[in-house]
Enzyme design. Structure first.
Site, mmCIF file in Angstrom:
data_model
loop_
_atom_site.group_PDB
_atom_site.id
_atom_site.type_symbol
_atom_site.label_atom_id
_atom_site.label_comp_id
_atom_site.label_asym_id
_atom_site.label_seq_id
_atom_site.Cartn_x
_atom_site.Cartn_y
_atom_site.Cartn_z
ATOM 1 N N LYS A 271 50.631 40.347 49.297
ATOM 2 C CA LYS A 271 50.197 41.432 50.179
ATOM 3 C C LYS A 271 50.662 41.233 51.634
ATOM 4 O O LYS A 271 51.821 41.457 51.924
ATOM 5 C CB LYS A 271 48.685 41.641 50.054
ATOM 6 C CG LYS A 271 48.322 42.153 48.653
ATOM 7 C CD LYS A 271 47.047 42.950 48.576
ATOM 8 C CE LYS A 271 47.005 43.733 47.275
ATOM 9 N NZ LYS A 271 46.057 43.217 46.287
ATOM 10 N N ASP B 104 43.020 32.706 44.075
ATOM 11 C CA ASP B 104 43.822 33.902 44.317
ATOM 12 C C ASP B 104 43.366 34.484 45.647
ATOM 13 O O ASP B 104 42.305 35.102 45.735
ATOM 14 C CB ASP B 104 43.628 34.904 43.175
ATOM 15 C CG ASP B 104 44.429 36.194 43.376
ATOM 16 O OD1 ASP B 104 44.927 36.415 44.499
ATOM 17 O OD2 ASP B 104 44.551 36.976 42.418
ATOM 18 N N PHE C 289 40.002 40.636 39.695
ATOM 19 C CA PHE C 289 41.263 41.398 39.734
ATOM 20 C C PHE C 289 42.380 40.449 40.114
ATOM 21 O O PHE C 289 42.386 39.878 41.203
ATOM 22 C CB PHE C 289 41.230 42.571 40.712
ATOM 23 C CG PHE C 289 42.499 43.374 40.627
ATOM 24 C CD1 PHE C 289 42.672 44.334 39.632
ATOM 25 C CD2 PHE C 289 43.570 43.133 41.490
ATOM 26 C CE1 PHE C 289 43.860 45.035 39.506
ATOM 27 C CE2 PHE C 289 44.757 43.829 41.371
ATOM 28 C CZ PHE C 289 44.910 44.791 40.380
HETATM 29 C C1 LIG Z 1 46.437 43.084 44.799
HETATM 30 C C2 LIG Z 1 46.000 41.866 44.121
HETATM 31 C C3 LIG Z 1 46.777 41.267 43.103
HETATM 32 C C4 LIG Z 1 48.037 41.880 42.555
HETATM 33 O O1 LIG Z 1 49.027 42.081 43.508
HETATM 34 P P1 LIG Z 1 50.232 43.106 43.205
HETATM 35 O O2 LIG Z 1 51.159 42.920 44.350
HETATM 36 O O3 LIG Z 1 49.631 44.480 43.150
HETATM 37 O O4 LIG Z 1 50.813 42.726 41.892
HETATM 38 C C5 LIG Z 1 46.324 40.079 42.572
HETATM 39 N N1 LIG Z 1 45.186 39.506 42.994
HETATM 40 C C6 LIG Z 1 44.414 40.054 43.951
HETATM 41 C C7 LIG Z 1 43.170 39.355 44.394
HETATM 42 C C8 LIG Z 1 44.783 41.258 44.536
HETATM 43 O O5 LIG Z 1 44.000 41.823 45.466
#
Ligand SMILES: *Cc1c(COP(=O)(O)O)cnc(C)c1O
Length: 400
Positions: A254, A225, A140
């Site tokens: 986040k 990420d 994700f």
């Molecule tokens: C939440 C998340 C995203 C995307 O972040 P948004 O602020 O919702 O665009 C990307 N990578 C990971 C691992 C995430 O948990």
């Protein structure tokens, strides 16, 4: 207005792209949130780990108010007196020398993809438009067209084509698959240290180190990420610090704002960030003084309150408590720090009904991948609150 009316209003005017639990929240403090009827809940989702510092952290709230009265947005056409201090703090805690600020996580991922591609053409010498980026199944990374182009979730992609080419998908946790997938045109390997939305999937120990080594041997960038796993969540400031690796790129978001405002960033080595020249990339709101002040303070709170250390200790306590629960439904309990997944047996009928029952009991959690309940409370949680939660979780996991 009552809860029912708030829900009706949302349903009448809003897009139907979420399926929320019907809890209407109006206030938050630390690990607790309250609904419009005054009922109190322990937040075990933390907005997908965006409120690691706890809801409405007073110190960050003060900075928001002060900075909001002083200066909020200048655009990057001009400089401001907050951005450099934010960069400095982020560099200090991450060990990455360069920062490019954005807003949402997906934008920071897009920024990484652009940097990776430009590096492939200008540094590695990949022929124009031939760059490949390797990613993992069950990943994700966000919801833009390009990012969903390399998702393996059918629902994320279906109906949104034509999709962006240039990505190769391999199984998560499999270094041999990475080796086999690399070609002379491979620019980078992009991976989450633990797959969060994928169901709290923890790879075998040593995976990141082995993957980095393969990348180094093949002149392939190693990019992480850590939007969800970073900033204390897994018991270290960054999940990759459990292993001896040094990524070329690191994506954060986040909790970078403690939940006050969208703040994200792409961090990189001098060489990788060096591909960006004036005009190559930008964002109206990225790096604005309000975001920078919030981001700097959110990081200070993580460090000064020792929240990564606390996540390690409390995560262990929480996980131990969960393992003691005798339930006919539980298949596996896994995670790191305060990123915990409870996978239910398929016969249990899906995690959703358990999350609904937990909400009744005063615990907010979210099913991920149909059969997994995620427990990821704010990192300020204490043993007493975990005990409070465990008693209720036990009851719910023992229902028929
Ligand atoms: C939440 C998340 C995203 C995307 O972040 P948004 O602020 O919702 O665009 C990307 N990578 C990971 C691992 C995430 O948990």
């Amino acid at each position: 207005m009552n809860a029912h009316q708030f829900i009706e209003l949302e349903n009448q005017y809003g897009a139907n792209n979420y399926h929320p639990l019907d809890v209407v929240l109006t206030r938050g403090e630390g690990v607790w949130v309250w609904d419009v009827d005054g009922k109190k809940y322990l937040d075990c989702l933390s907005a997908y780990s965006a409120v690691n510092q706890g809801h409405c952290h007073p110190r960050i709230a003060n900075v928001v108010a002060e900075q909001a009265r002083r200066l909020t947005l200048t655009s990057r056409a001009f400089r401001n007196d907050q951005l450099g201090l934010f960069y400095q703090k982020l560099v200090e805690i991450s060990g990455m020398p360069k920062v490019l600020p954005m807003n949402s996580g997906a934008e920071a991922v897009e920024t990484a993809l652009k940097a990776i591609r430009k590096w492939a053409y200008t540094v590695k010498g990949v022929p124009e438009d031939q760059a490949e980026i390797i990613v993992c199944a069950n990943n994700f990374h966000g919801r833009t067209i390009t990012i969903i182009s390399f998702s393996t979730e059918e629902q994320y992609r279906r109906g949104f084509g034509p999709l962006t080419p240039g990505f190769k998908i391999i199984p998560f946790g499999d270094v041999d698959a990475l080796k086999a997938a690399i070609t002379p045109n491979t620019a980078a390997f992009l991976v989450e240290p633990i797959q969060g939305e994928g169901g709290i999937i923890v790879p075998p120990a040593g995976y990141l180190e082995a993957a980095e080594k393969v990348c180094r041997e093949n002149n392939v960038l190693f990019v992480l990420d850590e939007i969800q796993t970073g900033l204390g969540r897994t018991g270290k400031m960054f999940a990759h610090q459990y292993e001896n690796v040094k990524p070329d790129g690191l994506i954060v978001g986040k909790a970078l704002s403690g939940g006050f405002y969208p703040v994200s960033a792409f961090l990189a080595t001098e060489e990788l960030m060096g591909v960006f020249k004036p005009g190559d990339h930008g964002s109206t709101f990225g790096g604005n003084p309000l975001a920078a002040a919030i981001g700097r303070t959110a990081l200070e709170v993580l460090v000064e309150e020792k929240l990564p250390e606390r996540a390690a200790e409390m995560g262990e306590y929480f996980m131990e408590g969960l393992r003691k629960i005798k339930s006919p439904h539980v298949k596996e309990i896994r995670g790191k720090g305060l990123l915990i997944g409870v996978e239910l047996k398929h016969e249990a009928g899906g995690a959703r009904r358990f999350c609904e029952a937990l909400a009744q009991e005063g615990i907010l959690s979210k099913e991920t991948h149909e059969h997994v309940i995620r427990f990821a409370p704010p990192l300020v949680i204490g043993k007493e609150e975990i005990d409070w939660a465990l008693a209720r979780i036990e009851k719910v996991l023992q229902m028929d």
